[in-house]
Scaffold this motif. Structure first.
Motif, PDB file in Angstrom:
ATOM      1  N   ARG A   1       0.816  -1.197  -0.017  1.00 17.91           N
ATOM      2  CA  ARG A   1       0.069  -0.124   0.032  1.00 17.91           C
ATOM      3  C   ARG A   1       0.973   1.194  -0.011  1.00 17.91           C
ATOM      4  NH1 ARG A   1      -4.319  -1.415   4.825  1.00 17.91           N
ATOM      5  NH2 ARG A   1      -5.494   0.382   3.840  1.00 17.91           N
ATOM      6  N   SER A   2       0.334   2.213  -0.680  1.00 20.21           N
ATOM      7  CA  SER A   2       1.196   3.438  -0.884  1.00 20.21           C
ATOM      8  C   SER A   2       0.877   4.341   0.549  1.00 20.21           C
ATOM      9  CB  SER A   2       0.800   4.417  -2.145  1.00 20.21           C
ATOM     10  OG  SER A   2      -0.606   4.688  -1.795  1.00 20.21           O
ATOM     11  N   VAL A   3       2.105   4.619   1.131  1.00 23.45           N
ATOM     12  CA  VAL A   3       2.002   5.459   2.599  1.00 23.45           C
ATOM     13  C   VAL A   3       2.741   6.877   2.389  1.00 23.45           C
ATOM     14  CG1 VAL A   3       2.304   5.200   5.075  1.00 23.45           C
ATOM     15  CG2 VAL A   3       1.909   3.124   3.570  1.00 23.45           C
ATOM     16  N   ALA A   4       2.092   7.753   3.093  1.00 20.67           N
ATOM     17  CA  ALA A   4       2.705   9.137   3.292  1.00 20.67           C
ATOM     18  C   ALA A   4       2.992   9.303   4.766  1.00 20.67           C
ATOM     19  CB  ALA A   4       1.997  10.328   2.744  1.00 20.67           C
ATOM     20  N   LEU A   5       3.834   9.724   5.236  1.00 22.10           N
ATOM     21  CA  LEU A   5       4.202  10.112   6.563  1.00 22.10           C
ATOM     22  C   LEU A   5       4.299  11.685   6.724  1.00 22.10           C
ATOM     23  CD1 LEU A   5       6.752   7.540   8.078  1.00 22.10           C
ATOM     24  CD2 LEU A   5       4.193   7.354   8.220  1.00 22.10           C
ATOM     25  N   VAL A   6       3.606  12.347   7.605  1.00 20.97           N
ATOM     26  CA  VAL A   6       3.598  13.628   7.147  1.00 20.97           C
ATOM     27  C   VAL A   6       3.944  14.087   8.907  1.00 20.97           C
ATOM     28  CG1 VAL A   6       2.066  15.797   6.941  1.00 20.97           C
ATOM     29  CG2 VAL A   6       1.911  13.867   5.429  1.00 20.97           C
ATOM     30  N   HIS A   7       4.830  15.332   8.806  1.00 19.73           N
ATOM     31  CA  HIS A   7       5.264  16.126  10.101  1.00 19.73           C
ATOM     32  C   HIS A   7       5.080  17.349   9.840  1.00 19.73           C
ATOM     33  CE1 HIS A   7       7.248  16.097  14.106  1.00 19.73           C
ATOM     34  NE2 HIS A   7       8.165  16.749  13.417  1.00 19.73           N
ATOM     35  N   GLU A   8       5.301  18.193  10.938  1.00 18.13           N
ATOM     36  CA  GLU A   8       5.301  19.600  10.869  1.00 18.13           C
ATOM     37  C   GLU A   8       6.555  19.972  10.401  1.00 18.13           C
ATOM     38  OE1 GLU A   8       1.708  20.408  11.656  1.00 18.13           O
ATOM     39  OE2 GLU A   8       2.413  19.406  13.371  1.00 18.13           O
ATOM     40  N   TRP A   9       7.336  21.185  10.689  1.00 17.33           N
ATOM     41  CA  TRP A   9       8.537  21.635  10.597  1.00 17.33           C
ATOM     42  C   TRP A   9       9.505  20.432  11.396  1.00 17.33           C
ATOM     43  CZ3 TRP A   9       5.190  24.598  13.534  1.00 17.33           C
ATOM     44  CH2 TRP A   9       5.287  24.672  14.868  1.00 17.33           C
ATOM     45  N   PHE A  10      10.673  20.353  10.663  1.00 21.03           N
ATOM     46  CA  PHE A  10      11.461  19.275  11.376  1.00 21.03           C
ATOM     47  C   PHE A  10      12.787  19.954  11.799  1.00 21.03           C
ATOM     48  CE2 PHE A  10      14.303  15.542  11.754  1.00 21.03           C
ATOM     49  CZ  PHE A  10      13.443  14.711  11.711  1.00 21.03           C
ATOM     50  N   GLY A  11      12.932  19.933  13.327  1.00 15.65           N
ATOM     51  CA  GLY A  11      13.810  20.554  14.006  1.00 15.65           C
ATOM     52  C   GLY A  11      15.182  19.422  14.169  1.00 15.65           C
ATOM     53  N   ALA A  12      16.294  20.096  14.255  1.00 16.13           N
ATOM     54  CA  ALA A  12      17.349  19.455  14.603  1.00 16.13           C
ATOM     55  C   ALA A  12      17.332  18.496  15.575  1.00 16.13           C
ATOM     56  CB  ALA A  12      18.414  20.246  14.815  1.00 16.13           C
ATOM     57  N   THR A  13      16.594  18.556  16.408  1.00 13.94           N
ATOM     58  CA  THR A  13      16.615  17.615  17.861  1.00 13.94           C
ATOM     59  C   THR A  13      15.024  17.895  18.434  1.00 13.94           C
ATOM     60  OG1 THR A  13      17.439  19.270  19.481  1.00 13.94           O
ATOM     61  CG2 THR A  13      19.069  17.390  18.420  1.00 13.94           C
ATOM     62  N   GLY A  14      14.442  17.025  18.950  1.00  9.66           N
ATOM     63  CA  GLY A  14      13.222  17.466  19.545  1.00  9.66           C
ATOM     64  C   GLY A  14      12.308  15.884  19.578  1.00  9.66           C
TER      65      GLY A  14
END
Length: 376
Positions: free
Chosen positions: A19-32
């Motif tokens: 199945r085709s899958v997308a993972l979505v995240h907000e802005w991506f910081g160096a650590t968190g």
């Protein structure tokens, strides 16, 4: 004492195979913490396309396979508060691709992304918190930016309207589960974030046998983390203090520390090994902040270090009052200083055992089961 149960990993075939899958995240910081959750979900779904609004400087986007939105090329990325009103629009223009399954990791508007017809695309959303800037501006002072005063009500309505297609929610804590119900009138399951307890518990012998002769504060140096109170607690207890992290409050905190009688040492952006060493050398972690969950207190407990914190938010789940630390109701230094005298009552082995409840393996098991159940 029996260790917490670690259930067999699911499923036998690759998760969402075929199945085709997308993972979505907000802005991506160096650590968190939210970034760590996103990458842990990505480990379960290596075939998934990874979409983010933008990545901060220093993030290896090629190695992490992060696809950034057009917002990454605008000046908005310099101010998250100013970027916030544009985020729902950006998410709706992020990709023309359609996916069978979308899994969003959201602390602002990532859960509003729509990458397919809801009748055909299954959307699951892991919520770190409904956007504090929008829903809880008094909780975090950064949400009181003047630019957000007028559009806040509009953004609240948009947040609800643009997320009706989400099929299932998971919350990182009972605290966040309550907000999801209160703000969005939606049910959710609780899946606590992953903590690498094995790494923090497995420190070298020379780190484990330190004298534990100082108090410790760790985190981003911003107002709601209450580092000024941490300094006052150390002064009231008459104990040295180490403050580790970074942030815009650094100069003010250094000035305050200079007025105190106890030694206060600042560690700016310590590496991971050094952070583990600091945990093992501390008498206790001071954490008088209202957090959604709080990974730092779990890391400390993995090192056998008790936590003194505020009886609110995520600490109600991560700290067992009177067994792995002490929870207090106010923001006055005196009661914390008194609790420090009670630390010999606590068993470091019990503290470490408790931390295993939040291991990365436990997160992977629960997340895989949730995804599998919700996408059948």
């Amino acid at each position: 004492m029996t260790m917490p149960d670690s259930t067999a990993r699911l499923p036998q075939l690759p998760l969402l195979a075929g199945r085709s899958v997308a993972l979505v995240h907000e802005w991506f910081g160096a650590t968190g913490g939210s970034e760590a959750v996103f990458l842990a979900i990505a480990d379960l779904l290596p075939q998934a396309e990874r979409l983010v609004l933008w990545a901060d400087e220093g993030v290896d986007t090629e190695r992490l396979r992060l696809n950034q939105s057009w917002m990454s090329n605008t000046p908005l990325i310099k101010s998250k508060a100013l970027a916030l009103p544009a985020m729902p629009l950006v998410w709706r223009t992020l990709s023309n691709h359609k996916f069978d399954v979308v899994i969003s990791s959201s602390h602002a508007f990532a859960h509003t992304v729509k990458l397919g017809d809801p009748a055909e695309t299954r959307h699951l959303s892991y919520i770190h918190s409904p956007a504090r800037y929008v829903w809880s501006p008094d909780f975090d002072g950064r949400g009181s930016h003047p630019a957000l005063k007028v559009p806040r009500k509009v953004l609240q309505k948009a947040d609800i309207r643009l997320s009706k297609h989400v099929h299932a929610y998971a919350a990182n804590s009972r605290e966040v589960q309550g907000r999801i119900q209160r703000f969005w009138n939606r049910d959710s399951v609780v899946i606590n974030p992953p903590v690498d307890v094995r790494y923090f518990a497995g420190a070298p012998a020379q780190d484990q046998y330190q004298s534990r002769d100082y108090l410790l504060g760790i985190g981003r140096w911003i107002p709601y983390k209450n580092f000024d109170l941490i300094i006052e607690i150390a002064e009231a207890a008459g104990m040295p203090l180490v403050i580790a992290g970074s942030g815009p409050e650094e100069e003010r905190l250094r000035q305050l520390a200079a007025t105190k009688r106890v030694p206060i040492h600042f560690e700016v952006r310590p590496e991971r090994d050094r952070l583990r060493q600091l945990y093992w050398g501390a008498r206790a972690l001071l954490f008088p902040a209202h957090e959604d969950f709080g990974i730092i207190p779990v890391e400390a407990q993995a090192c056998g270090t008790p936590v003194l914190g505020l009886r609110r938010g995520g600490l109600l789940e991560t700290v067992v009052d009177g067994e792995t630390g002490f929870l207090l109701d106010g923001l006055e230094p005196g009661p914390y200083a008194q609790a420090i005298r009670r630390l010999p009552e606590l068993d470091p082995n019990r503290i470490q055992w408790h931390a295993n409840s939040f291991s990365s393996d436990r997160f992977a098991d629960r997340m895989a089961r949730w995804i599998d159940d919700e996408t059948r």
